[in-house]
Write a protein that holds these residues in place. Sequence first.
Motif, PDB file in Angstrom:
ATOM      1  N   LEU A   1      47.481  28.332  39.213  1.00  0.00           N
ATOM      2  CA  LEU A   1      48.198  29.466  39.779  1.00  0.00           C
ATOM      3  C   LEU A   1      49.448  29.820  38.974  1.00  0.00           C
ATOM      4  O   LEU A   1      49.775  31.000  38.824  1.00  0.00           O
TER       5      LEU A   1
ATOM      6  N   ALA B   1      40.689  31.935  46.387  1.00  0.00           N
ATOM      7  CA  ALA B   1      40.358  33.022  45.463  1.00  0.00           C
ATOM      8  C   ALA B   1      38.883  33.064  45.098  1.00  0.00           C
ATOM      9  O   ALA B   1      38.354  34.098  44.704  1.00  0.00           O
TER      10      ALA B   1
ATOM     11  N   HIS C   1      42.984  35.825  40.199  1.00  0.00           N
ATOM     12  CA  HIS C   1      43.333  36.433  41.489  1.00  0.00           C
ATOM     13  C   HIS C   1      44.851  36.483  41.653  1.00  0.00           C
ATOM     14  O   HIS C   1      45.407  37.478  42.128  1.00  0.00           O
ATOM     15  N   ALA C   2      45.530  35.404  41.252  1.00  0.00           N
ATOM     16  CA  ALA C   2      46.985  35.359  41.348  1.00  0.00           C
ATOM     17  C   ALA C   2      47.624  36.440  40.487  1.00  0.00           C
ATOM     18  O   ALA C   2      48.547  37.144  40.913  1.00  0.00           O
TER      19      ALA C   2
ATOM     20  N   LEU D   1      45.708  32.559  47.846  1.00  0.00           N
ATOM     21  CA  LEU D   1      45.282  32.345  46.463  1.00  0.00           C
ATOM     22  C   LEU D   1      44.445  31.081  46.307  1.00  0.00           C
ATOM     23  O   LEU D   1      43.681  30.958  45.345  1.00  0.00           O
TER      24      LEU D   1
ATOM     25  N   ARG E   1      45.662  39.904  48.944  1.00  0.00           N
ATOM     26  CA  ARG E   1      45.611  41.005  47.991  1.00  0.00           C
ATOM     27  C   ARG E   1      45.287  42.346  48.655  1.00  0.00           C
ATOM     28  O   ARG E   1      45.664  43.413  48.161  1.00  0.00           O
TER      29      ARG E   1
END
Length: 281
Positions: free
Chosen positions: A144, A269, A109-110, A266, A247
């Motif tokens: 992350l 996520a 996701h990061a 994040l 996001r």
Amino acid sequence: MTRLSDHELWAYIREDLPYFDLTTHLLEVSSKTESLSIITRDKVVAACTEEAARIGELLGCEVYYSVASGTKVEEEGLLLELQGDGEVLHQAWRLCQILLEYACGMATHANRMLQDAHNVNPDCEILVTRKSFPFAKRFTMRALLIGGVMPHRLGLSESVLIFENHRALYDDEAAFEAALPQIKKRCVEKKLVVESESLEDAKRMLQLGADVIQMDKSVPETLAALVAYKREHHPHATIIAAGGINRKNVIQYAQTGVEAIVTSSLYQAGMADLTSSWKSL
């Protein structure tokens, strides 16, 4: 960031496996050698695979295959394969898979959020706040960082960030503004970061010597105006955006020209969609 230590991994193991695996003990699992493969159903950025492999080793398994953290793995790709007798392999199974589900979920996701920002503003970094899960800072930060983002603050001891509540410690705004040059002087090797919620206040803080303005919950139009003002009058200063950015809206904020975006999203996520495969050897 350095890998998690054996001490930390044993603490994680003992939390979930304090004595033994009751289910496999009752089933009297065969001692013959088996293979466990952990596979991703989706495209992911592999993260903390080294820790997952080490957990297997600590429990008595042999690591047959492990992809390196930071590797982009396609659908149905193999992340980790362990071999060992049935009992120890079952002990390692869920511990390894759950760790990878969380780590790969955050890293992926990061990385995607960072790429979204870079697609419209190559100079915009994604910074993750210090609001990690309690007792899990090193794990979440490692995942992350593997995803490509950077920490905004690792804690309260290494950076100077003045919030509205800090300003309230002074008798009034004039007293705070009078104190700011001395605060700036005492920072010495640190940057002076001031959070602001309005364009006029942000301009005033720049005039008083703030190195970084953190705009909280600002609309993109205000951020774009502040970036333009900064570039003309305070080109060495930095503007970062914070508050409610994830996001879904990161592109909109990155397009304003800010140098960084601060987010806590994040940490939420979600888990990567992983599965496992077993076979006897």
